[in-house]
Motif scaffolding. Structure first.
Motif, PDB file in Angstrom:
ATOM      1  N   UNK A 192      -7.819   5.899   1.750  1.00 11.50           N
ATOM      2  CA  UNK A 192      -8.149   7.117   2.481  1.00 11.50           C
ATOM      3  C   UNK A 192      -7.328   7.276   3.744  1.00 11.50           C
ATOM      4  N   UNK A 193      -6.947   6.142   4.362  1.00 11.63           N
ATOM      5  CA  UNK A 193      -6.139   6.191   5.574  1.00 11.63           C
ATOM      6  C   UNK A 193      -4.661   6.371   5.257  1.00 11.63           C
ATOM      7  N   UNK A 194      -4.187   5.734   4.188  1.00  7.83           N
ATOM      8  CA  UNK A 194      -2.761   5.757   3.863  1.00  7.83           C
ATOM      9  C   UNK A 194      -2.359   6.981   3.040  1.00  7.83           C
ATOM     10  N   UNK A 195      -3.257   7.451   2.173  1.00  8.06           N
ATOM     11  CA  UNK A 195      -2.955   8.620   1.359  1.00  8.06           C
ATOM     12  C   UNK A 195      -2.544   8.335  -0.064  1.00  8.06           C
ATOM     13  N   UNK A 196      -2.269   7.070  -0.403  1.00 13.77           N
ATOM     14  CA  UNK A 196      -1.890   6.736  -1.774  1.00 13.77           C
ATOM     15  C   UNK A 196      -1.375   5.317  -1.859  1.00 13.77           C
ATOM     16  N   UNK A 197      -1.308   4.774  -3.098  1.00 14.30           N
ATOM     17  CA  UNK A 197      -0.869   3.398  -3.282  1.00 14.30           C
ATOM     18  C   UNK A 197       0.603   3.218  -2.916  1.00 14.30           C
ATOM     19  N   UNK A 198       1.412   4.251  -3.132  1.00 18.43           N
ATOM     20  CA  UNK A 198       2.826   4.142  -2.775  1.00 18.43           C
ATOM     21  C   UNK A 198       2.994   3.974  -1.276  1.00 18.43           C
ATOM     22  N   UNK A 199       2.171   4.673  -0.506  1.00 18.75           N
ATOM     23  CA  UNK A 199       2.230   4.524   0.952  1.00 18.75           C
ATOM     24  C   UNK A 199       1.733   3.136   1.376  1.00 18.75           C
ATOM     25  N   UNK A 200       0.715   2.628   0.672  1.00 18.71           N
ATOM     26  CA  UNK A 200       0.237   1.269   0.966  1.00 18.71           C
ATOM     27  C   UNK A 200       1.350   0.266   0.675  1.00 18.71           C
ATOM     28  N   UNK A 201       2.045   0.446  -0.455  1.00 18.99           N
ATOM     29  CA  UNK A 201       3.157  -0.440  -0.798  1.00 18.99           C
ATOM     30  C   UNK A 201       4.250  -0.382   0.263  1.00 18.99           C
ATOM     31  N   UNK A 202       4.512   0.815   0.777  1.00 20.78           N
ATOM     32  CA  UNK A 202       5.519   0.948   1.826  1.00 20.78           C
ATOM     33  C   UNK A 202       5.142   0.112   3.031  1.00 20.78           C
ATOM     34  N   UNK A 203       3.859   0.158   3.417  1.00 21.82           N
ATOM     35  CA  UNK A 203       3.389  -0.597   4.580  1.00 21.82           C
ATOM     36  C   UNK A 203       3.422  -2.093   4.329  1.00 21.82           C
ATOM     37  N   UNK A 204       2.932  -2.534   3.182  1.00 22.41           N
ATOM     38  CA  UNK A 204       2.879  -3.964   2.886  1.00 22.41           C
ATOM     39  C   UNK A 204       4.282  -4.558   2.782  1.00 22.41           C
ATOM     40  N   UNK A 205       5.219  -3.790   2.249  1.00 26.22           N
ATOM     41  CA  UNK A 205       6.570  -4.281   2.065  1.00 26.22           C
ATOM     42  C   UNK A 205       7.335  -4.504   3.350  1.00 26.22           C
ATOM     43  N   UNK A 206       6.815  -4.010   4.457  1.00 27.47           N
ATOM     44  CA  UNK A 206       7.461  -4.262   5.743  1.00 27.47           C
ATOM     45  C   UNK A 206       7.531  -5.752   6.038  1.00 27.47           C
TER      46      UNK A 206
END
Length: 467
Positions: A192-206
């Protein structure tokens, strides 16, 4: 913390000293933000919170043994005054880890971070002194405090990193640069905060983007979004999982009669059998992640398997299994919840039940945004498909979705029930539990459903749930 003088600390954080008679005095104790945790030689970091201002405790912490206060204003006792205490704490942590020369291991993921961090720590501390994140102390304050708890003999520093938004993990890696970065999975926690799994992946991949060329990126071969992060790092990539392509993998995965996972561990240096003390098949992936870290740090397959087989639960309210004197088993997994961990916990409950009556006492999964209705409905339906004996959905709207999903999946009727709060759940369970039953309690941390588990473990004595 490693011993540093107040003058050194002031220089590192760019602060001004006030009311310090001797700047050569050293901080030899822990850096703390809670006045109750002050020890002789401590440095107290004064944060201004919503309800409490740490500066108000300055005199008390010095009286209790603190050498000085890290503050944003003079406080009438020895202090290093900075523009921003959080930024200063981060700068101090960066300085300490650079001085230490310890190997930093950082991990992130949507689910299983804390359990995996605890496994890594238990495996590595058999090899050399290891410091690791306590509980889920994984944010911009908790991470520096963990790093600052390292001492001169620390060889491994294991840091859990959480993310609330894009850029957060990148910031954490700048505070404490890891040599080994581990990404567990990309799920729907905080979607709900990130907007989607792709955005979560973007954050985790940092995390893997911040690794050095001589470092190691340890990635889940069974999660496509994690595996794709290999292209985002200049470090060497090590894959773990049940995939045949994984460098560290599990074969012959099974559960014991009590619901504890067992498997054959395969690493590039050999194979060995593991039978875990933890509960639930989801711990296999966590164990493989820990094994990959340990292998990278030079441990043999036999050493890793032995440590994994001995490892227990270090952080509270995470699959804590307790059998009451009357034969009822209570599984307190109420620290947090998301769709992935809910599914794993339900499967673990059924495996532990082994034909006995099973109860799933579940509450809201927070921060799911537009996916909340569908995800709660799906968890309720899964409880039916797994033949959980009874679902008790606790709370408001989201709990009603859990119960409705169960009802629509199997027309359960009396097999699923929606109750308003923790006390109602306790009252129901106390009236209906019998010897041999297994009870799982799980919800997001904000729900406070651990009160149900704690009440059930209160010797069966009648009384209200205490918040």
């Amino acid at each position: 913390m490693i011993a540093l003088s107040l003058a050194e600390i002031a220089a590192v954080v760019g602060g001004q000293t006030y009311d310090i008679p001797d700047p050569a005095v050293q901080v030899t104790g822990p850096v703390v933000i809670d006045s109750r945790q002050v020890e002789d030689g401590s440095l107290f970091a004064a944060f201004v919170g919503e309800r409490v201002d740490g500066h108000d405790f300055a005199q008390a912490v010095v009286d209790a043994g603190a050498v000085a206060v890290l503050a944003s204003r003079p406080v009438g006792v020895p202090a290093i005054v900075v523009a921003d205490v959080q930024t200063a704490l981060g700068a101090l942590a960066r300085h300490v880890v650079e001085r230490l020369g310890a190997t930093l291991v950082a991990l992130t993921g949507s689910a299983g971070k804390t359990s995996t961090k605890d496994l890594i720590a238990q495996v590595l501390r058999g090899k050399a002194p290891t410091v690791f994140t306590p509980g889920s102390f994984n944010n911009e304050i908790g991470l520096p405090l963990t790093a600052l708890s390292a001492t001169e003999d620390t060889r491994f520093l294991v840091l859990e990193m959480g993310a609330r938004s894009i850029g957060h993990i990148r910031y954490l890696t700048e505070l404490t640069p890891p040599r080994i970065g581990l990404v567990l999975n990309v799920g729907t926690a905080h979607i709900g905060e990130f907007g989607g799994r792709e955005q979560i992946a973007q954050a985790k991949g940092e995390l893997v983007e911040g690794l050095p060329e001589d470092g190691a990126a340890i990635l889940n071969a069974d999660d496509p979004l994690v595996r794709a992060m290999a292209s985002r790092t200049k470090a060497r990539v090590i894959l773990f999982g049940e995939s045949g392509e994984a460098d560290v993998r599990a074969e012959n995965v099974r559960l014991t009669e009590s619901g504890q996972p067992a498997f054959s561990l395969h690493t590039p240096s050999g194979c060995s059998d593991v039978t875990m003390r933890l509960y639930g098949e989801h711990h296999v992936s966590n164990a493989l992640a820990a094994a990959a870290v340990a292998h990278e740090l030079g441990m043999s397959a036999d050493e890793i398997a032995g440590a994994l087989s001995e490892a227990g639960t270090l952080s509270r309210w995470r699959m804590e299994v307790t059998e009451r004197p009357d034969g009822v088993t209570v599984v307190n997994d109420a620290y947090n919840a998301n769709p992935e961990s809910m599914r794993a916990a339900l499967r673990a409950l059924v495996a532990m039940g082994g034909g006995r009556r099973t109860w799933a006492v579940l509450g809201q999964m927070a921060e799911l945004g537009d996916e909340a209705l569908a995800e709660h409905d799906a968890v309720g339906r899964l409880a039916v498909r797994l033949n959980v004996s009874k679902l008790v959905a606790v709370g408001g709207r989201e709990a009603s979705w859990l119960q409705l999903g169960a009802y629509n999946e199997g027309s359960w009727g009396e097999e699923s029930v929606h109750v308003s709060d923790a006390q109602a759940a306790v009252d129901l369970l106390r009236s209906e539990l019998r010897s041999g039953d297994v009870v799982l309690v799980k919800a997001s941390r904000s729900v406070g459903l651990e009160r149900v588990a704690l009440a059930l473990l209160d010797g069966g004595v009648e009384g209200e749930v205490v918040a």
